[in-house]
Design a protein around this motif. Structure first.
Motif, PDB file in Angstrom:
ATOM      1  N   ASP A  60      32.796  27.444  51.264  1.00 13.47           N
ATOM      2  CA  ASP A  60      31.545  28.179  51.497  1.00 13.47           C
ATOM      3  C   ASP A  60      31.802  29.661  51.787  1.00 13.47           C
ATOM      4  O   ASP A  60      30.994  30.519  51.472  1.00 13.47           O
ATOM      5  CB  ASP A  60      30.779  27.575  52.686  1.00 13.47           C
ATOM      6  CG  ASP A  60      30.243  26.182  52.375  1.00 13.47           C
ATOM      7  OD1 ASP A  60      30.100  25.870  51.179  1.00 13.47           O
ATOM      8  OD2 ASP A  60      29.990  25.414  53.316  1.00 13.47           O
ATOM      9  N   LEU A  61      32.955  29.921  52.413  1.00 13.74           N
ATOM     10  CA  LEU A  61      33.313  31.309  52.741  1.00 13.74           C
ATOM     11  C   LEU A  61      33.766  32.087  51.511  1.00 13.74           C
ATOM     12  O   LEU A  61      33.984  33.290  51.579  1.00 13.74           O
ATOM     13  CB  LEU A  61      34.456  31.320  53.752  1.00 13.74           C
ATOM     14  CG  LEU A  61      34.091  31.318  55.236  1.00 13.74           C
ATOM     15  CD1 LEU A  61      35.321  31.019  56.068  1.00 13.74           C
ATOM     16  CD2 LEU A  61      33.495  32.654  55.646  1.00 13.74           C
ATOM     17  N   GLY A  62      33.991  31.362  50.400  1.00 14.16           N
ATOM     18  CA  GLY A  62      34.414  32.057  49.176  1.00 14.16           C
ATOM     19  C   GLY A  62      35.854  31.803  48.783  1.00 14.16           C
ATOM     20  O   GLY A  62      36.359  32.403  47.835  1.00 14.16           O
ATOM     21  N   ASN A  79      38.252  36.511  47.490  1.00 13.96           N
ATOM     22  CA  ASN A  79      36.886  37.040  47.651  1.00 13.96           C
ATOM     23  C   ASN A  79      36.138  36.316  48.761  1.00 13.96           C
ATOM     24  O   ASN A  79      35.493  35.309  48.535  1.00 13.96           O
ATOM     25  CB  ASN A  79      36.104  36.858  46.335  1.00 13.96           C
ATOM     26  CG  ASN A  79      36.898  37.397  45.151  1.00 13.96           C
ATOM     27  OD1 ASN A  79      37.339  38.541  45.174  1.00 13.96           O
ATOM     28  ND2 ASN A  79      37.100  36.560  44.134  1.00 13.96           N
ATOM     29  N   ILE A  80      36.247  36.857  49.968  1.00 13.65           N
ATOM     30  CA  ILE A  80      35.594  36.216  51.113  1.00 13.65           C
ATOM     31  C   ILE A  80      34.204  36.819  51.320  1.00 13.65           C
ATOM     32  O   ILE A  80      34.035  38.036  51.320  1.00 13.65           O
ATOM     33  CB  ILE A  80      36.462  36.397  52.394  1.00 13.65           C
ATOM     34  CG1 ILE A  80      37.798  35.673  52.224  1.00 13.65           C
ATOM     35  CG2 ILE A  80      35.740  35.866  53.625  1.00 13.65           C
ATOM     36  CD1 ILE A  80      37.692  34.185  51.986  1.00 13.65           C
ATOM     37  N   ASN A  81      33.224  35.940  51.491  1.00  7.03           N
ATOM     38  CA  ASN A  81      31.844  36.388  51.699  1.00  7.03           C
ATOM     39  C   ASN A  81      31.529  36.422  53.198  1.00  7.03           C
ATOM     40  O   ASN A  81      31.211  35.400  53.805  1.00  7.03           O
ATOM     41  CB  ASN A  81      30.910  35.414  50.960  1.00  7.03           C
ATOM     42  CG  ASN A  81      29.457  35.611  51.360  1.00  7.03           C
ATOM     43  OD1 ASN A  81      29.086  36.673  51.836  1.00  7.03           O
ATOM     44  ND2 ASN A  81      28.654  34.579  51.162  1.00  7.03           N
ATOM     45  N   GLU A  83      29.062  37.685  54.698  1.00  7.99           N
ATOM     46  CA  GLU A  83      27.637  37.492  55.020  1.00  7.99           C
ATOM     47  C   GLU A  83      27.359  36.034  55.395  1.00  7.99           C
ATOM     48  O   GLU A  83      26.398  35.739  56.105  1.00  7.99           O
ATOM     49  CB  GLU A  83      26.753  37.854  53.809  1.00  7.99           C
ATOM     50  CG  GLU A  83      26.878  39.317  53.356  1.00  7.99           C
ATOM     51  CD  GLU A  83      26.596  40.283  54.504  1.00  7.99           C
ATOM     52  OE1 GLU A  83      25.484  40.206  55.054  1.00  7.99           O
ATOM     53  OE2 GLU A  83      27.491  41.083  54.857  1.00  7.99           O
ATOM     54  N   PHE A  84      28.202  35.142  54.883  1.00  9.34           N
ATOM     55  CA  PHE A  84      27.996  33.707  55.114  1.00  9.34           C
ATOM     56  C   PHE A  84      27.868  33.369  56.600  1.00  9.34           C
ATOM     57  O   PHE A  84      27.206  32.422  56.991  1.00  9.34           O
ATOM     58  CB  PHE A  84      29.145  32.924  54.463  1.00  9.34           C
ATOM     59  CG  PHE A  84      29.092  31.445  54.728  1.00  9.34           C
ATOM     60  CD1 PHE A  84      28.058  30.673  54.197  1.00  9.34           C
ATOM     61  CD2 PHE A  84      30.048  30.822  55.512  1.00  9.34           C
ATOM     62  CE1 PHE A  84      27.997  29.300  54.448  1.00  9.34           C
ATOM     63  CE2 PHE A  84      29.991  29.461  55.764  1.00  9.34           C
ATOM     64  CZ  PHE A  84      28.968  28.696  55.230  1.00  9.34           C
ATOM     65  N   SER A  87      24.479  32.842  58.116  1.00 13.46           N
ATOM     66  CA  SER A  87      23.596  31.858  57.477  1.00 13.46           C
ATOM     67  C   SER A  87      23.389  30.608  58.331  1.00 13.46           C
ATOM     68  O   SER A  87      24.200  30.273  59.190  1.00 13.46           O
ATOM     69  CB  SER A  87      24.174  31.448  56.124  1.00 13.46           C
ATOM     70  OG  SER A  87      25.348  30.673  56.335  1.00 13.46           O
TER      71      SER A  87
END
Length: 435
Positions: A60-62, A79-81, A83-84, A87
Motif C-alpha cells: 500500500d505504501l508503494g 516509489n514510496i507514497n 500521502e498514504f 488515509s
C-alpha cells in the motif's frame, strides 16, 4: 461461521517437523526494505497473518513486491507514497497491527517524516511504545499527537547521531532506533540495547546493505550514519518460539519428534531450560531429536529449593515461552514456580488448565506455582478460548495431551503466529480438525 479447532488428544505423535521462519525477526527485517530504493530479497518468511498484513501494508505504501516462492519475496521501495499515511486505509490497517510501528524508523531515516495510528495487538497487558518514541526524539524527531484522529505525526527533517540509554532493552524499540540511526548524521550509541538473535540478524543485514554498525550481539551498539543503503539478500532464522513449543509438545504427549534445522547456536538458554524440566533431547547435526519419554522430572536448585523459571531480556529466557513451560510442567514430576516479569496478565489463561485438571496456584498476575501430575492423572478435554498467540498454543499442546475432546475458539490468535499449524500437527499424527 465459527473458527475453532476440535482436538481429540491423548495419543503420542511421531515424525519430523520443520519450524517456520521467525515471526519476530520478520517484522523488523521486512520494515528494513524501506531503507533503500534497491532490490532486497528475503527468504524463509513465515506465512502468517501478522507478517502478511505487514507485507500488504508495504504494498500500500508503494513498495513493489514480487513473490518468488511460498517463503521468498523480492521488495523494491523505489516509489514510496508518503500521502498514504493520512488515509483511512492506513489508519485501519496500521492500527490493527502492532508490528506497524516498525516502519516508522526506516521512513524517518529515509524521508524525514512518518505517521502512526495508536497501535493494537495482543491482550497481554500494557506494552509501551515509549522506548521507540523517546529514541526517535533523541535523534531529533518531533512528535505531534492528534487526539481527534488518534494519529502520531512525526517530523524528522534532520536526524543527528547521539548517545541513547534505553529505559528498557526493548527488541522492537532497539530495532526501530537502529533503522532510524543508520542514515542519521554522525554517530549514534545505543546502550542497554536488546541483543536477541533477531536483532543481530537485522544489524548484519543492514551492514550488508552498507550500514556501519558495531557491537552486534552486545548491549552497546555503535552506529556511524551513512549517506545511503543498497540492496541485499537475507534468510531469516527459524522461529525459536516454535522450536520451544515443539519441544514442549513432544514431552507432554510422550512423542518422538525430530525438529529440523533449528540453528541450535541461536537458541541460547532455551534447550537448557527445557532440560531442567527433565526433557531429554539430542542434537543430530542441526536437528533436535526429542525421544518419547514416559515421564520427566523437574530439577531443583542445588540447595533443594523449588525451581523458578523466570523471563529476562536476552540472553535470558524469552517471555514468549513461559506459557509453554507452564503447560509442560503440569504433567512433570515435581513443582516449579513460573515468574512472568515482563507482561501483566499473560498468566491468566491458567484457569483453563485448572479446568482441565492441572494443579496450579496463581499467586498474582506475574507468578504461578505448578504442581506436576507426573502423568498419573491425564488432563481432560474442555471447550476454551485462546486469549493470545502464546497462550493459544499452550492450550493447544494441553489439548493434544488431554483425554477426550477439546475445542479451542478464537484460533485467529494462534494463526497470527503459527503457520498451517493444524496441517503440520496432522502430519505428526495429531487428531485435529478445523470447525
Amino acid at each position: 461461521m465459527i473458527n475453532a479447532f476440535e482436538i481429540r488428544g491423548g495419543k503420542p505423535l511421531k515424525g519430523e517437523i520443520v519450524p517456520q521462519g521467525a515471526k519476530n525477526e520478520a517484522l523488523q527485517i521486512l520494515s528494513a526494505v524501506l531503507l533503500t530504493p534497491e532490490k532486497v530479497t528475503i527468504s524463509n518468511i513465515p506465512d502468517i497473518k501478522d507478517v502478511n498484513k505487514l507485507i500488504e501494508l508495504l504494498g500500500d505504501l508503494g513498495v513493489e513486491i514480487n513473490r518468488l516462492s511460498k517463503d521468498t519475496y523480492e521488495f523494491s521501495a523505489k516509489n514510496i507514497n508518503l500521502e498514504f499515511f493520512q488515509s483511512q486505509t492506513f489508519k485501519a490497517k496500521g492500527g490493527s497491527l502492532r508490528g506497524s510501528i516498525m516502519i516508522v524508523g526506516p521512513l524517518l531515516a529515509r524521508f524525514g517524516k512518518a505517521a502512526i495510528p495508536k497501535p493494537g495487538g495482543d491482550k497481554i497487558g500494557r506494552r509501551r511504545l515509549d522506548t521507540h518514541f523517546l529514541g526517535f526524539e533523541k535523534l531529533g524527531a518531533k512528535f505531534v499527537y492528534n487526539p481527534d484522529t488518534n494519529f502520531f505525526n512525526v517530523d524528522a527533517t534532520q536526524l543527528e547521531g547521539t548517545y541513547i540509554l534505553l529505559d528498557e532493552a526493548s527488541v522492537t524499540g532497539t530495532a526501530n532506533i537502529v533503522m532510524a540511526a543508520v542514515l542519521a548524521k554522525g554517530t549514534t550509541t545505543i546502550y542497554n540495547a536488546a541483543c536477541e538473535p533477531y536483532l543481530q540478524q537485522l544489524c548484519k543485514m543492514l551492514n550488508r546493505m552498507g550500514a556501519k554498525i558495531s557491537g552486534i550481539g552486545s548491549n552497546l551498539l555503535t552506529i556511524e550514519g551513512v549517506e545511503s543503503l543498497g540492496g541485499t539478500t537475507h534468510k531469516m532464522l527459524p522461529d525459536m518460539i516454535e522450536i520451544g513449543s515443539f519441544i514442549g509438545l513432544a514431552a507432554m504427549t510422550g512423542s518422538e519428534i525430530t525438529i529440523k534445522d533449528v540453528c541450535y547456536k541461536e537458541l541460547g538458554i532455551i534447550p537448557s531450560v527445557f532440560a531442567r524440566l527433565g526433557i531429554k533431547m539430542e542434537l543430530r547435526g542441526d536437528d533436535l531429536f526429542i525421544p518419547a519419554q514416559e515421564s520427566y522430572e523437574i530439577d531443583t536448585f542445588i540447595d533443594g529449593s523449588i525451581l523458578t523459571v523466570a523471563d529476562a531480556p536476552w540472553p535470558g529466557f524469552t517471555p514468549d515461552l513461559l506459557s509453554i513451560v507452564l503447560v509442560v510442567a503440569t504433567q512433570a514430576k515435581g513443582s516449579v514456580l513460573i515468574h512472568q516479569k515482563m507482561f501483566e496478565s499473560r498468566l491468566f489463561f491458567v484457569d483453563k488448565l485448572i479446568d482441565m485438571g492441572a494443579q496450579i496456584i496463581l499467586c498474582d498476575p506475574h507468578r504461578a506455582t505448578v504442581i506436576g501430575l507426573d502423568k498419573k492423572y491425564q488432563l481432560k478435554g474442555i471447550e476454551m478460548t485462546s486469549p493470545d498467540i502464546r497462550a493459544g498454543v499452550s492450550l493447544l499442546i494441553a489439548a493434544l495431551s488431554a483425554s477426550g475432546k477439546s475445542i479451542i475458539h478464537n484460533i485467529e490468535q494462534i494463526e497470527r503466529g503459527y503457520q498451517d499449524i493444524d496441517t503440520r500437527l496432522k502430519a505428526l499424527g495429531a487428531d485435529i480438525r478445523r470447525l
